[in-house]
Design a protein around this motif. Structure first.
Motif, PDB file in Angstrom:
ATOM      1  N   TYR A   1       0.802  -1.230   0.000  1.00  0.00           N
ATOM      2  CA  TYR A   1       0.000   0.000   0.000  1.00  0.00           C
ATOM      3  C   TYR A   1       0.833   1.276   0.000  1.00  0.00           C
ATOM      4  CZ  TYR A   1      -3.395  -3.489   1.419  1.00  0.00           C
ATOM      5  OH  TYR A   1      -4.170  -4.602   1.470  1.00  0.00           O
ATOM      6  N   ALA A   2       2.151   1.131  -0.086  1.00  0.00           N
ATOM      7  CA  ALA A   2       3.008   2.313   0.005  1.00  0.00           C
ATOM      8  C   ALA A   2       2.744   3.267  -1.163  1.00  0.00           C
ATOM      9  CB  ALA A   2       4.467   1.892   0.010  1.00  0.00           C
ATOM     10  N   GLN A   3       2.987   4.534  -0.949  1.00  0.00           N
ATOM     11  CA  GLN A   3       2.867   5.581  -1.967  1.00  0.00           C
ATOM     12  C   GLN A   3       1.529   5.555  -2.724  1.00  0.00           C
ATOM     13  OE1 GLN A   3       6.679   4.723  -3.973  1.00  0.00           O
ATOM     14  NE2 GLN A   3       7.381   6.677  -3.165  1.00  0.00           N
ATOM     15  N   PRO A   4       0.441   5.708  -1.983  1.00  0.00           N
ATOM     16  CA  PRO A   4      -0.868   5.653  -2.642  1.00  0.00           C
ATOM     17  C   PRO A   4      -1.160   6.863  -3.527  1.00  0.00           C
ATOM     18  CG  PRO A   4      -1.136   6.232  -0.328  1.00  0.00           C
ATOM     19  CD  PRO A   4       0.329   5.923  -0.540  1.00  0.00           C
ATOM     20  N   ASP A   5      -0.485   7.992  -3.312  1.00  0.00           N
ATOM     21  CA  ASP A   5      -0.809   9.210  -4.091  1.00  0.00           C
ATOM     22  C   ASP A   5      -0.722   8.952  -5.586  1.00  0.00           C
ATOM     23  OD1 ASP A   5       0.241   9.670  -1.495  1.00  0.00           O
ATOM     24  OD2 ASP A   5       0.371  11.807  -1.917  1.00  0.00           O
ATOM     25  N   GLU A   6       0.394   8.359  -5.967  1.00  0.00           N
ATOM     26  CA  GLU A   6       0.656   8.122  -7.388  1.00  0.00           C
ATOM     27  C   GLU A   6      -0.373   7.137  -7.948  1.00  0.00           C
ATOM     28  OE1 GLU A   6       1.939   5.693 -10.542  1.00  0.00           O
ATOM     29  OE2 GLU A   6       2.078   4.989  -8.480  1.00  0.00           O
ATOM     30  N   ALA A   7      -0.690   6.106  -7.166  1.00  0.00           N
ATOM     31  CA  ALA A   7      -1.654   5.095  -7.632  1.00  0.00           C
ATOM     32  C   ALA A   7      -3.047   5.708  -7.800  1.00  0.00           C
ATOM     33  CB  ALA A   7      -1.691   3.922  -6.657  1.00  0.00           C
ATOM     34  N   TRP A   8      -3.420   6.567  -6.868  1.00  0.00           N
ATOM     35  CA  TRP A   8      -4.729   7.228  -6.968  1.00  0.00           C
ATOM     36  C   TRP A   8      -4.805   8.119  -8.199  1.00  0.00           C
ATOM     37  CZ3 TRP A   8      -9.197   5.926  -5.455  1.00  0.00           C
ATOM     38  CH2 TRP A   8      -9.411   5.304  -4.217  1.00  0.00           C
TER      39      TRP A   8
ATOM     40  N   TRP B   1     -12.680  -1.943  10.491  1.00  0.00           N
ATOM     41  CA  TRP B   1     -12.720  -1.937   9.030  1.00  0.00           C
ATOM     42  C   TRP B   1     -11.493  -2.526   8.369  1.00  0.00           C
ATOM     43  CZ3 TRP B   1     -16.691  -1.391   5.828  1.00  0.00           C
ATOM     44  CH2 TRP B   1     -17.867  -0.850   6.352  1.00  0.00           C
ATOM     45  N   ARG B   2     -10.384  -2.705   9.104  1.00  0.00           N
ATOM     46  CA  ARG B   2      -9.238  -3.289   8.389  1.00  0.00           C
ATOM     47  C   ARG B   2      -9.487  -4.761   8.069  1.00  0.00           C
ATOM     48  NH1 ARG B   2      -6.077  -2.180  13.524  1.00  0.00           N
ATOM     49  NH2 ARG B   2      -6.172  -4.155  14.605  1.00  0.00           N
ATOM     50  N   LEU B   3     -10.559  -5.331   8.601  1.00  0.00           N
ATOM     51  CA  LEU B   3     -10.960  -6.684   8.188  1.00  0.00           C
ATOM     52  C   LEU B   3     -11.794  -6.636   6.910  1.00  0.00           C
ATOM     53  CD1 LEU B   3     -11.779  -8.142  11.716  1.00  0.00           C
ATOM     54  CD2 LEU B   3      -9.728  -8.514  10.336  1.00  0.00           C
ATOM     55  N   ASP B   4     -12.136  -5.451   6.466  1.00  0.00           N
ATOM     56  CA  ASP B   4     -12.866  -5.285   5.205  1.00  0.00           C
ATOM     57  C   ASP B   4     -12.367  -4.024   4.500  1.00  0.00           C
ATOM     58  OD1 ASP B   4     -14.620  -5.176   3.069  1.00  0.00           O
ATOM     59  OD2 ASP B   4     -16.371  -4.636   4.273  1.00  0.00           O
ATOM     60  N   ILE B   5     -11.146  -4.105   4.008  1.00  0.00           N
ATOM     61  CA  ILE B   5     -10.513  -2.942   3.374  1.00  0.00           C
ATOM     62  C   ILE B   5     -11.321  -2.479   2.143  1.00  0.00           C
ATOM     63  CG2 ILE B   5      -8.412  -2.077   2.239  1.00  0.00           C
ATOM     64  CD1 ILE B   5      -7.512  -2.622   4.935  1.00  0.00           C
ATOM     65  N   PRO B   6     -11.774  -3.401   1.269  1.00  0.00           N
ATOM     66  CA  PRO B   6     -12.552  -2.916   0.110  1.00  0.00           C
ATOM     67  C   PRO B   6     -13.805  -2.160   0.534  1.00  0.00           C
ATOM     68  CG  PRO B   6     -11.836  -5.176  -0.253  1.00  0.00           C
ATOM     69  CD  PRO B   6     -11.518  -4.863   1.181  1.00  0.00           C
ATOM     70  N   GLY B   7     -14.474  -2.615   1.588  1.00  0.00           N
ATOM     71  CA  GLY B   7     -15.661  -1.929   2.087  1.00  0.00           C
ATOM     72  C   GLY B   7     -15.313  -0.555   2.634  1.00  0.00           C
ATOM     73  N   ALA B   8     -14.225  -0.489   3.373  1.00  0.00           N
ATOM     74  CA  ALA B   8     -13.780   0.790   3.928  1.00  0.00           C
ATOM     75  C   ALA B   8     -13.425   1.760   2.805  1.00  0.00           C
ATOM     76  CB  ALA B   8     -12.558   0.572   4.818  1.00  0.00           C
ATOM     77  N   ARG B   9     -12.802   1.223   1.766  1.00  0.00           N
ATOM     78  CA  ARG B   9     -12.402   2.075   0.649  1.00  0.00           C
ATOM     79  C   ARG B   9     -13.633   2.659  -0.046  1.00  0.00           C
ATOM     80  NH1 ARG B   9      -8.311  -1.082  -1.661  1.00  0.00           N
ATOM     81  NH2 ARG B   9      -6.779   0.061  -0.434  1.00  0.00           N
ATOM     82  N   ARG B  10     -14.685   1.851  -0.204  1.00  0.00           N
ATOM     83  CA  ARG B  10     -15.922   2.369  -0.798  1.00  0.00           C
ATOM     84  C   ARG B  10     -16.456   3.558   0.003  1.00  0.00           C
ATOM     85  NH1 ARG B  10     -20.078  -2.151  -2.988  1.00  0.00           N
ATOM     86  NH2 ARG B  10     -18.876  -2.850  -4.785  1.00  0.00           N
ATOM     87  N   LEU B  11     -16.457   3.410   1.323  1.00  0.00           N
ATOM     88  CA  LEU B  11     -16.958   4.506   2.173  1.00  0.00           C
ATOM     89  C   LEU B  11     -16.123   5.768   2.006  1.00  0.00           C
ATOM     90  CD1 LEU B  11     -17.898   2.918   5.623  1.00  0.00           C
ATOM     91  CD2 LEU B  11     -19.413   3.952   3.920  1.00  0.00           C
TER      92      LEU B  11
ATOM     93  N   ASP C   1     -22.687   7.629  -5.222  1.00  0.00           N
ATOM     94  CA  ASP C   1     -22.226   6.423  -4.523  1.00  0.00           C
ATOM     95  C   ASP C   1     -21.894   5.285  -5.479  1.00  0.00           C
ATOM     96  OD1 ASP C   1     -22.478   7.819  -2.217  1.00  0.00           O
ATOM     97  OD2 ASP C   1     -24.207   6.714  -1.434  1.00  0.00           O
ATOM     98  N   ALA C   2     -22.665   5.155  -6.562  1.00  0.00           N
ATOM     99  CA  ALA C   2     -22.405   4.058  -7.505  1.00  0.00           C
ATOM    100  C   ALA C   2     -21.048   4.260  -8.188  1.00  0.00           C
ATOM    101  CB  ALA C   2     -23.518   3.975  -8.535  1.00  0.00           C
ATOM    102  N   LEU C   3     -20.794   5.480  -8.601  1.00  0.00           N
ATOM    103  CA  LEU C   3     -19.495   5.783  -9.222  1.00  0.00           C
ATOM    104  C   LEU C   3     -18.373   5.597  -8.198  1.00  0.00           C
ATOM    105  CD1 LEU C   3     -17.705   6.878 -11.512  1.00  0.00           C
ATOM    106  CD2 LEU C   3     -18.290   9.217 -10.753  1.00  0.00           C
ATOM    107  N   ALA C   4     -18.620   6.067  -6.986  1.00  0.00           N
ATOM    108  CA  ALA C   4     -17.612   5.931  -5.923  1.00  0.00           C
ATOM    109  C   ALA C   4     -17.247   4.458  -5.717  1.00  0.00           C
ATOM    110  CB  ALA C   4     -18.130   6.531  -4.618  1.00  0.00           C
ATOM    111  N   ASP C   5     -18.245   3.589  -5.717  1.00  0.00           N
ATOM    112  CA  ASP C   5     -17.972   2.169  -5.493  1.00  0.00           C
ATOM    113  C   ASP C   5     -17.163   1.578  -6.655  1.00  0.00           C
ATOM    114  OD1 ASP C   5     -19.376   2.513  -3.194  1.00  0.00           O
ATOM    115  OD2 ASP C   5     -21.075   1.230  -3.737  1.00  0.00           O
ATOM    116  N   ARG C   6     -17.464   2.005  -7.878  1.00  0.00           N
ATOM    117  CA  ARG C   6     -16.691   1.513  -9.031  1.00  0.00           C
ATOM    118  C   ARG C   6     -15.236   1.959  -8.915  1.00  0.00           C
ATOM    119  NH1 ARG C   6     -19.352   4.245 -13.691  1.00  0.00           N
ATOM    120  NH2 ARG C   6     -17.520   3.572 -14.867  1.00  0.00           N
ATOM    121  N   ILE C   7     -15.037   3.203  -8.526  1.00  0.00           N
ATOM    122  CA  ILE C   7     -13.669   3.725  -8.394  1.00  0.00           C
ATOM    123  C   ILE C   7     -12.930   2.991  -7.271  1.00  0.00           C
ATOM    124  CG2 ILE C   7     -12.326   5.753  -7.725  1.00  0.00           C
ATOM    125  CD1 ILE C   7     -14.444   7.475  -9.154  1.00  0.00           C
ATOM    126  N   ALA C   8     -13.611   2.827  -6.136  1.00  0.00           N
ATOM    127  CA  ALA C   8     -12.982   2.156  -4.993  1.00  0.00           C
ATOM    128  C   ALA C   8     -12.592   0.726  -5.350  1.00  0.00           C
ATOM    129  CB  ALA C   8     -13.933   2.167  -3.798  1.00  0.00           C
TER     130      ALA C   8
END
Ligand SMILES: [Mg+2]
Length: 240
Positions: A20-27, A70-80, A94-101
Motif C-alpha cells: 500500500y506504500a505511496q498511494p498518491d501516485e496510484a490514486w 474496518w481493516r478486516l474489510d478494506i474494500p468496504g472501507a475504501r468504498r466509504l 455512490d455508484a461511481l464511488a464504489d466503481r472507483i474504490a
C-alpha cells in the motif's frame, strides 16, 4: 552472520511485500481512468478529487476503533472513503464511488510485489536457526491469498492473521501468542515491520526489540516518543 535473536516476528504488508506504500501516485493514475464520469478533465481537477478521497481516507483510518473494525474489510472501507471523498469534492455519486474504490482495490492487488530481498533474508534467518512468525493484521482470506501468491507459508514456523486469531496488533495478546507458539521469551525476540505503533511501540512495551523497516527513508515520525532498537532500509540488513 550478525548476532541474531532466537525468534523474529515479521509483519507482511509493506514489509515483506510492497502493498500500500505511496498511494498518491496510484490514486492519480486510477482517477485519470475515471476522468469522464468524474467530469475531471484536467490535472487540477484530478488532483482535487485525489485530495478529497485521501483526506477522507486519512480521517477514516485515524479513528482507532473504526480502523480496528474496518481493516478486516478494506474494500468496504475504501468504498466509504471514496463516497465521502466524491461528496467532499462536490460530486456525490455512490455508484461511481464504489466503481472507483473497487478498481483501486484491484489495481493495488495486481501491483503487490515481494520486496526483492524478502525470500533470501527470511531463508537465511531460517538457515541460521531463527524461529520465524508472520504476524499480520487484516482479513483471513485476503492475507492467505498474499501468503500463497508470494510463496511464504512454508518459510514460517507460525502464521498469525488478525481475522483468524481474533485480535490484531497492537493488542499485547497478539505478540504474546506468537511468542508462546514459538516457545521464545520476549527478550529473545525481534518484531520487524513498517508500522511504527504496531512494530516498534507496542512490542517494545512487552520487551521485544522493535526493528523499524523504513524502505523509503521517511525517518522516525515527528510525534514518536519510543525509539526503535534499530532502523533498516532493506530487509537484507538483518543478515549482513
Ligand atoms: Mg505493514
Amino acid at each position: 552472520m550478525p548476532v541474531l535473536p532466537r525468534a523474529i516476528l515479521f509483519d507482511l504488508d509493506d514489509t515483506l511485500i510492497r502493498a500500500y506504500a505511496q498511494p498518491d501516485e496510484a490514486w492519480t493514475r486510477l482517477l485519470q481512468m475515471f476522468a469522464d464520469p468524474l467530469g475531471a478533465h484536467d490535472a487540477a481537477s484530478i488532483e482535487g478529487v485525489r485530495r478529497a478521497i485521501m483526506d477522507e481516507a486519512r480521517a477514516f483510518w485515524s479513528e482507532a476503533k473504526t480502523a480496528a473494525k474496518w481493516r478486516l474489510d478494506i474494500p468496504g472501507a475504501r468504498r466509504l472513503s471514496v463516497r465521502r471523498g466524491l461528496a467532499r469534492f462536490g460530486r456525490p455519486d455512490d455508484a461511481l464511488a464504489d466503481r472507483i474504490a473497487d478498481a483501486f482495490t484491484e489495481l493495488r492487488r495486481q501491483e503487490y510485489r515481494l520486496y526483492p530481498d524478502a525470500h533470501a533474508t527470511v531463508d537465511a534467518l531460517r538457515d541460521a536457526g531463527v524461529k520465524l512468525a508472520l504476524v499480520t493484521n487484516g482479513a483471513g482470506a485476503t492475507q492467505r491469498d498474499k501468503i500463497k501468491r508470494f510463496d511464504l507459508a512454508h518459510r514460517f514456523d507460525h502464521i498469525q492473521i488478525e481475522g483468524e486469531f481474533g485480535q490484531g496488533k497492537p493488542e499485547p495478546a497478539v505478540y504474546r501468542h506468537a511468542l508462546e507458539t514459538l516457545g521464545v521469551a520476549a527478550s529473545d525476540a525481534w518484531m520487524v515491520g513498517d508500522n511504527y505503533e504496531w512494530e516498534v511501540v507496542a512490542p517494545q512495551k512487552l520487551g521485544l526489540c522493535g526493528i523499524w523497516y523504513d524502505p523509503l527513508g521517511m525517518g522516525i515520525p515527528a510525534h514518536a516518543t519510543a525509539r526503535p532498537s534499530r532502523i533498516i532500509r532493506r530487509l537484507g540488513e538483518l543478515v549482513e
